[in-house]
Design a protein around this motif. Sequence first.
Motif, PDB file in Angstrom:
ATOM      1  N   ASN A 186      91.845  46.189 -40.204  1.00 14.73           N
ATOM      2  CA  ASN A 186      91.925  47.235 -39.189  1.00 14.73           C
ATOM      3  C   ASN A 186      91.368  46.733 -37.861  1.00 14.73           C
ATOM      4  N   ALA A 187      90.216  46.021 -37.916  1.00 16.71           N
ATOM      5  CA  ALA A 187      89.633  45.473 -36.689  1.00 16.71           C
ATOM      6  C   ALA A 187      90.534  44.403 -36.088  1.00 16.71           C
ATOM      7  N   LEU A 188      91.123  43.573 -36.948  1.00 16.20           N
ATOM      8  CA  LEU A 188      91.979  42.494 -36.465  1.00 16.20           C
ATOM      9  C   LEU A 188      93.199  43.030 -35.727  1.00 16.20           C
ATOM     10  N   PHE A 189      93.880  44.009 -36.318  1.00 19.75           N
ATOM     11  CA  PHE A 189      95.114  44.512 -35.722  1.00 19.75           C
ATOM     12  C   PHE A 189      94.857  45.539 -34.632  1.00 19.75           C
ATOM     13  N   SER A 190      93.591  45.964 -34.465  1.00 16.63           N
ATOM     14  CA  SER A 190      93.254  46.876 -33.372  1.00 16.63           C
ATOM     15  C   SER A 190      92.886  46.136 -32.102  1.00 16.63           C
ATOM     16  N   GLU A 191      92.616  44.838 -32.208  1.00 15.74           N
ATOM     17  CA  GLU A 191      92.209  44.070 -31.033  1.00 15.74           C
ATOM     18  C   GLU A 191      93.316  44.112 -29.995  1.00 15.74           C
ATOM     19  N   GLY A 192      92.879  44.272 -28.753  1.00 18.99           N
ATOM     20  CA  GLY A 192      93.823  44.319 -27.649  1.00 18.99           C
ATOM     21  C   GLY A 192      94.260  45.733 -27.335  1.00 18.99           C
ATOM     22  N   SER A 193      94.285  46.619 -28.331  1.00 21.20           N
ATOM     23  CA  SER A 193      94.670  48.006 -28.076  1.00 21.20           C
ATOM     24  C   SER A 193      93.466  48.927 -28.042  1.00 21.20           C
ATOM     25  N   ASP A 194      92.301  48.405 -28.390  1.00 18.90           N
ATOM     26  CA  ASP A 194      91.082  49.208 -28.445  1.00 18.90           C
ATOM     27  C   ASP A 194      90.026  48.516 -27.619  1.00 18.90           C
ATOM     28  N   SER A 195      89.512  49.206 -26.607  1.00 16.95           N
ATOM     29  CA  SER A 195      88.524  48.594 -25.719  1.00 16.95           C
ATOM     30  C   SER A 195      87.239  48.270 -26.432  1.00 16.95           C
ATOM     31  N   ARG A 196      87.014  48.877 -27.591  1.00 17.89           N
ATOM     32  CA  ARG A 196      85.775  48.606 -28.324  1.00 17.89           C
ATOM     33  C   ARG A 196      85.837  47.281 -29.059  1.00 17.89           C
ATOM     34  N   ALA A 197      87.017  46.671 -29.133  1.00 19.29           N
ATOM     35  CA  ALA A 197      87.163  45.446 -29.915  1.00 19.29           C
ATOM     36  C   ALA A 197      86.415  44.281 -29.296  1.00 19.29           C
ATOM     37  N   THR A 198      86.285  44.258 -27.961  1.00 25.88           N
ATOM     38  CA  THR A 198      85.553  43.188 -27.290  1.00 25.88           C
ATOM     39  C   THR A 198      84.158  43.682 -26.974  1.00 25.88           C
ATOM     40  N   PRO A 199      83.118  43.074 -27.548  1.00 26.00           N
ATOM     41  CA  PRO A 199      81.766  43.580 -27.339  1.00 26.00           C
ATOM     42  C   PRO A 199      81.335  43.441 -25.890  1.00 26.00           C
ATOM     43  N   ARG A 200      80.644  44.431 -25.373  1.00 26.28           N
ATOM     44  CA  ARG A 200      80.099  44.377 -24.023  1.00 26.28           C
ATOM     45  C   ARG A 200      78.919  43.420 -23.997  1.00 26.28           C
ATOM     46  N   PRO A 201      78.559  42.884 -22.805  1.00 33.95           N
ATOM     47  CA  PRO A 201      77.423  41.954 -22.725  1.00 33.95           C
ATOM     48  C   PRO A 201      76.143  42.519 -23.321  1.00 33.95           C
ATOM     49  N   ARG A 202      75.878  43.829 -23.087  1.00 39.52           N
ATOM     50  CA  ARG A 202      74.656  44.420 -23.633  1.00 39.52           C
ATOM     51  C   ARG A 202      74.681  44.409 -25.154  1.00 39.52           C
ATOM     52  N   GLU A 203      75.855  44.704 -25.745  1.00 37.52           N
ATOM     53  CA  GLU A 203      75.968  44.706 -27.202  1.00 37.52           C
ATOM     54  C   GLU A 203      75.760  43.305 -27.759  1.00 37.52           C
ATOM     55  N   THR A 204      76.270  42.290 -27.059  1.00 44.71           N
ATOM     56  CA  THR A 204      76.089  40.907 -27.495  1.00 44.71           C
ATOM     57  C   THR A 204      74.619  40.515 -27.454  1.00 44.71           C
ATOM     58  N   ARG A 205      73.916  40.877 -26.368  1.00 49.78           N
ATOM     59  CA  ARG A 205      72.479  40.570 -26.262  1.00 49.78           C
ATOM     60  C   ARG A 205      71.701  41.253 -27.373  1.00 49.78           C
ATOM     61  N   LEU A 206      72.029  42.513 -27.649  1.00 53.28           N
ATOM     62  CA  LEU A 206      71.324  43.247 -28.693  1.00 53.28           C
ATOM     63  C   LEU A 206      71.549  42.593 -30.048  1.00 53.28           C
ATOM     64  N   ARG A 207      72.793  42.192 -30.336  1.00 53.40           N
ATOM     65  CA  ARG A 207      73.085  41.551 -31.610  1.00 53.40           C
ATOM     66  C   ARG A 207      72.278  40.266 -31.758  1.00 53.40           C
ATOM     67  N   ARG A 208      72.195  39.478 -30.708  1.00 53.95           N
ATOM     68  CA  ARG A 208      71.432  38.228 -30.772  1.00 53.95           C
ATOM     69  C   ARG A 208      69.958  38.495 -31.018  1.00 53.95           C
ATOM     70  N   ARG A 209      69.424  39.545 -30.413  1.00 56.38           N
ATOM     71  CA  ARG A 209      68.010  39.876 -30.627  1.00 56.38           C
ATOM     72  C   ARG A 209      67.767  40.353 -32.062  1.00 56.38           C
ATOM     73  N   LEU A 210      68.706  41.102 -32.601  1.00 56.20           N
ATOM     74  CA  LEU A 210      68.577  41.531 -33.987  1.00 56.20           C
ATOM     75  C   LEU A 210      68.670  40.339 -34.940  1.00 56.20           C
ATOM     76  N   GLN A 211      69.544  39.403 -34.643  1.00 57.19           N
ATOM     77  CA  GLN A 211      69.638  38.194 -35.463  1.00 57.19           C
ATOM     78  C   GLN A 211      68.355  37.375 -35.365  1.00 57.19           C
ATOM     79  N   GLU A 212      67.744  37.348 -34.174  1.00 56.97           N
ATOM     80  CA  GLU A 212      66.467  36.642 -34.020  1.00 56.97           C
ATOM     81  C   GLU A 212      65.381  37.339 -34.830  1.00 56.97           C
TER      82      GLU A 212
END
Length: 367
Positions: A240-266
């Motif tokens: 579902n995520a794969l075939f939704s890419e490009g048609s759903d703006s949520r498919a590409t993570p925003r910079p803030r979401e990327t930073r948060l994910r990296r901090r959680l991984q840390e």
Amino acid sequence: MKRPDDIAPALLVSDQELVGAEFSLLQRLVEQGVGRPAKDGDAPKQKPPMAIALDPSRSPAAGGLRTYLPQETGTGYWDFVQVVPGIYTGITDASYRRPHRLELPDETLTKIRLLCSGCLRLIDSGKTIDAGSVHIHSLRRGQERRFAYEIHSGELRMVTLHLTPEGLAGLGMDGKALHDFVAREHAAGDAAAPVRRIEPADRLLRIAEAILLSRDRFPGAFRLTYVTGKARELLTEALNALFSEGSDSRATPRPRETRLRRRLQEAQRIIDATLADPPTIEQLARMVGINRTTLKAEFKAAFGTTIHQYQAAKRMREARRLIEETALPMGAIAEQLGFSQASQLSSAVRRHYGTTPRALRRDYLSG
């Protein structure tokens, strides 16, 4: 009443090298039931709430296979659990002593790989796949070069869906169309096999974490049922995520979401490295630069468990690994994991796994 895993073993331990093996070999070994029962006495011994009868005549001889790493390679295991004929879930919970190259066989197969911890490097392109990411790639029989990657040294916790066209057809899907889509749309540039990242990954990684933690929650046959159900959920969510890419703006993570994910991984890496003396939540929040309330809420959302529950489960998994896969005295293991004495370790193991440390070691060595 017998427990279900006494009637039909959920997993069989194979002495054959299964990591990187051809899919047809996995299928044949499962159908023939080649191997010895895996002794996962990890869940507390509870009486099932209702009578459960398993009919082995209606199932393969085994629900899946396990292979342990050779001692010179590292510690831990790879499980291969059959979801339906032609689809397997690979569950990797291992630690490698040194980088390890893995070349995949010449076959037509699509893989969805969810890397919860560790790092992989694609040989041809040099591209690295880091923890906290989900990728899909397709192999086609007769390619000029085999797809190969290198597993970095250290911990590797990963879930992989192995999908044959026949297996997908059994679920009412067009396996060839999926393979062609990935081949056409891939962005990684690896000549040996198209590799594409799937976003957003957080929901998928939570399902993968649940599958990895299932060994500590369920006895054999119950775990098999749980894993096959979660694998179907994972496949549905990933496609579902794969075939939704490009048609759903949520498919590409925003910079803030990327930073948060990296901090959680840390935060996850810090917890994994400080089992003997873990930081408080306040200290952990300061270390990764997130306020305490946000850290607690987002950690649970990302990993499906609270920080304290994750710490406790990780500590017990490491205790089990040291008990089974090393010759360390129980007192040394207790000290390494922050228990005040061996008896405290023994009590914790008994509560978590329903057996004693010495019984875990004895069963592992005799298996």
